[in-house]
Design a protein around this motif. Structure first.
Motif, PDB file in Angstrom:
ATOM      1  N   UNK A 183     -38.924  14.598 -92.669  1.00 61.08           N
ATOM      2  CA  UNK A 183     -38.255  13.509 -93.378  1.00 61.08           C
ATOM      3  C   UNK A 183     -39.086  13.017 -94.552  1.00 61.08           C
ATOM      4  N   UNK A 184     -39.718  13.950 -95.276  1.00 63.45           N
ATOM      5  CA  UNK A 184     -40.584  13.573 -96.405  1.00 63.45           C
ATOM      6  C   UNK A 184     -39.769  12.959 -97.540  1.00 63.45           C
ATOM      7  N   UNK A 185     -40.426  12.125 -98.344  1.00 59.74           N
ATOM      8  CA  UNK A 185     -39.757  11.522 -99.505  1.00 59.74           C
ATOM      9  C   UNK A 185     -39.689  12.497-100.664  1.00 59.74           C
ATOM     10  N   UNK A 186     -40.749  13.323-100.777  1.00 60.97           N
ATOM     11  CA  UNK A 186     -40.813  14.239-101.905  1.00 60.97           C
ATOM     12  C   UNK A 186     -41.453  15.568-101.520  1.00 60.97           C
ATOM     13  N   UNK A 187     -40.983  16.614-102.167  1.00 59.70           N
ATOM     14  CA  UNK A 187     -41.615  17.932-102.061  1.00 59.70           C
ATOM     15  C   UNK A 187     -42.123  18.273-103.446  1.00 59.70           C
ATOM     16  N   UNK A 188     -43.436  18.517-103.557  1.00 60.89           N
ATOM     17  CA  UNK A 188     -44.049  18.865-104.844  1.00 60.89           C
ATOM     18  C   UNK A 188     -44.451  20.336-104.782  1.00 60.89           C
ATOM     19  N   UNK A 189     -43.932  21.138-105.695  1.00 57.58           N
ATOM     20  CA  UNK A 189     -44.217  22.569-105.706  1.00 57.58           C
ATOM     21  C   UNK A 189     -45.030  22.893-106.950  1.00 57.58           C
ATOM     22  N   UNK A 190     -46.297  23.258-106.749  1.00 55.56           N
ATOM     23  CA  UNK A 190     -47.198  23.504-107.877  1.00 55.56           C
ATOM     24  C   UNK A 190     -47.404  24.993-108.084  1.00 55.56           C
ATOM     25  N   UNK A 191     -47.387  25.393-109.357  1.00 54.13           N
ATOM     26  CA  UNK A 191     -47.490  26.810-109.679  1.00 54.13           C
ATOM     27  C   UNK A 191     -48.287  26.973-110.974  1.00 54.13           C
ATOM     28  N   UNK A 192     -48.238  28.163-111.570  1.00 54.99           N
ATOM     29  CA  UNK A 192     -49.025  28.368-112.790  1.00 54.99           C
ATOM     30  C   UNK A 192     -48.158  28.330-114.054  1.00 54.99           C
ATOM     31  N   UNK A 193     -47.123  27.524-114.001  1.00 49.52           N
ATOM     32  CA  UNK A 193     -46.253  27.261-115.159  1.00 49.52           C
ATOM     33  C   UNK A 193     -45.992  25.743-115.181  1.00 49.52           C
ATOM     34  N   UNK A 194     -45.610  25.179-116.344  1.00 45.77           N
ATOM     35  CA  UNK A 194     -45.433  23.720-116.407  1.00 45.77           C
ATOM     36  C   UNK A 194     -44.281  23.194-115.550  1.00 45.77           C
ATOM     37  N   UNK A 195     -43.388  24.072-115.139  1.00 46.90           N
ATOM     38  CA  UNK A 195     -42.207  23.686-114.360  1.00 46.90           C
ATOM     39  C   UNK A 195     -41.183  24.791-114.554  1.00 46.90           C
ATOM     40  N   UNK A 196     -39.916  24.437-114.466  1.00 52.25           N
ATOM     41  CA  UNK A 196     -38.876  25.439-114.704  1.00 52.25           C
ATOM     42  C   UNK A 196     -38.663  25.541-116.220  1.00 52.25           C
ATOM     43  N   UNK A 197     -38.790  26.737-116.750  1.00 48.09           N
ATOM     44  CA  UNK A 197     -38.655  26.939-118.201  1.00 48.09           C
ATOM     45  C   UNK A 197     -37.280  27.519-118.513  1.00 48.09           C
ATOM     46  N   UNK A 198     -36.674  26.983-119.575  1.00 46.57           N
ATOM     47  CA  UNK A 198     -35.356  27.481-119.966  1.00 46.57           C
ATOM     48  C   UNK A 198     -35.456  28.924-120.447  1.00 46.57           C
TER      49      UNK A 198
END
Ligand code: ADP
Length: 268
Positions: A183-198
């Motif tokens: 029942x977490x408030x947030x899921x943070x997914x860290x990777x080697x890109x700034x986020x989802x890129x268009x």
């Protein structure tokens, strides 16, 4: 409660993730860390003469072909070198971290997929001797014992099949299942890109927000390979009641806090 998944790609700053986690815990935040180890596993597999093989499913998802020998190498790297490396760093920062794989205490369990359909040169074939699967159940009582005792759980694949075999599962989706189960408030997914890129790899094409309704379309249009699985995991987390998923960069100084402050992609 925040579940933080940190990837195993090149360039990820694990030291910074640990420092940031220690800072957040000091501020009274409850955390669970989940990590990957794909890049290092590839190196070790090469060195041991069992090079990695990747397959693509008919629906376009790429995954590691995991025979019995690969599971052994996978455990050496994920549960050994990387997990203990993170726990050691956290201990040095004064955080009482406990490293566990999904096998320990039946933490992550689910069905094994021993035969998978893959696409090769436009043709489909079935691969057997495959030790992969997905997480269907999370042993939340074990996690709650650890959290209640003031420990920081540091979790990693593999998971355990319902028949008791170690199975390779996707770390992002395991983190999503964990976030939902706790029942977490947030899921943070860290990777080697700034986020989802268009338009990957153009880092200036970051998509700052994606709604649940847009998720499938973005996955179709923008995200190739591994990012697609992160979006699938994000969708699973939202559908299971996690209010927010944030995808951010683990190559900076304060990866968790910068992502929480909106530097990556917010999915809700
Ligand atoms: P990790 O091991 O950190 O979990 P992955 O390497 O599995 O992360 O997934 C992130 C990767 O997804 C990026 O390094 C990038 O190569 C790839 N990718 C593909 N499409 C995109 C996209 N549209 N935006 C961002 N990354 C993308």
């Amino acid at each position: 409660m925040i579940i933080v998944k940190v990837g195993g790609g090149e360039g990820i700053n694990l030291e910074a993730v640990c420092r940031d986690a220690a800072e957040l815990l000091g501020q009274g935040e409850q955390l669970v860390l989940v990590h990957g180890g794909s890049h290092r596993t590839n190196q070790v597999a090469e060195a041991l003469g069992h090079p990695p093989q990747f397959v693509t499913s008919p629906s376009g998802y790429t995954s590691r072909l995991t025979d019995r020998r690969t599971i052994g190498i996978f455990e050496m790297v994920y549960c050994g070198e990387i997990n203990k490396g993170i726990v050691e760093r956290l201990q040095a920062l004064g955080v009482d971290a406990v490293g566990l794989s999904g096998v320990d205490g039946g933490l992550w369990s689910g069905p094994r997929k021993d035969a998978i359909r893959v696409v090769e040169n436009g043709r489909q074939r079935i691969v057997r001797d495959n030790y992969t699967g997905r997480v269907e159940q999370v042993n939340t009582s074990l996690l709650k014992i650890l959290l209640g005792g003031g420990f920081l759980p540091v979790l990693t694949p593999p998971a355990i099949s319902f028949e008791g075999e170690a199975i390779n599962v996707d770390g992002d989706r395991a983190a999503a299942a964990t976030a939902a189960a706790l029942g977490a408030d947030r899921l943070v997914v860290l990777s080697n890109v700034p986020g989802v890129l268009r338009s990957f790899p153009d880092e200036s094409s970051l998509i700052p927000r994606i709604s649940a309704a847009e998720l499938n379309q973005v996955a179709e249009d923008a995200a190739g390979g591994r990012m697609r699985i992160k979006l699938l995991a994000a969708g699973e987390a939202l559908a299971a009641g996690v209010p927010q998923v944030l995808i951010g960069d683990a190559r900076c100084e304060n990866p968790i806090r910068e992502t929480l402050n909106g530097s990556g992609t917010l999915i809700q």
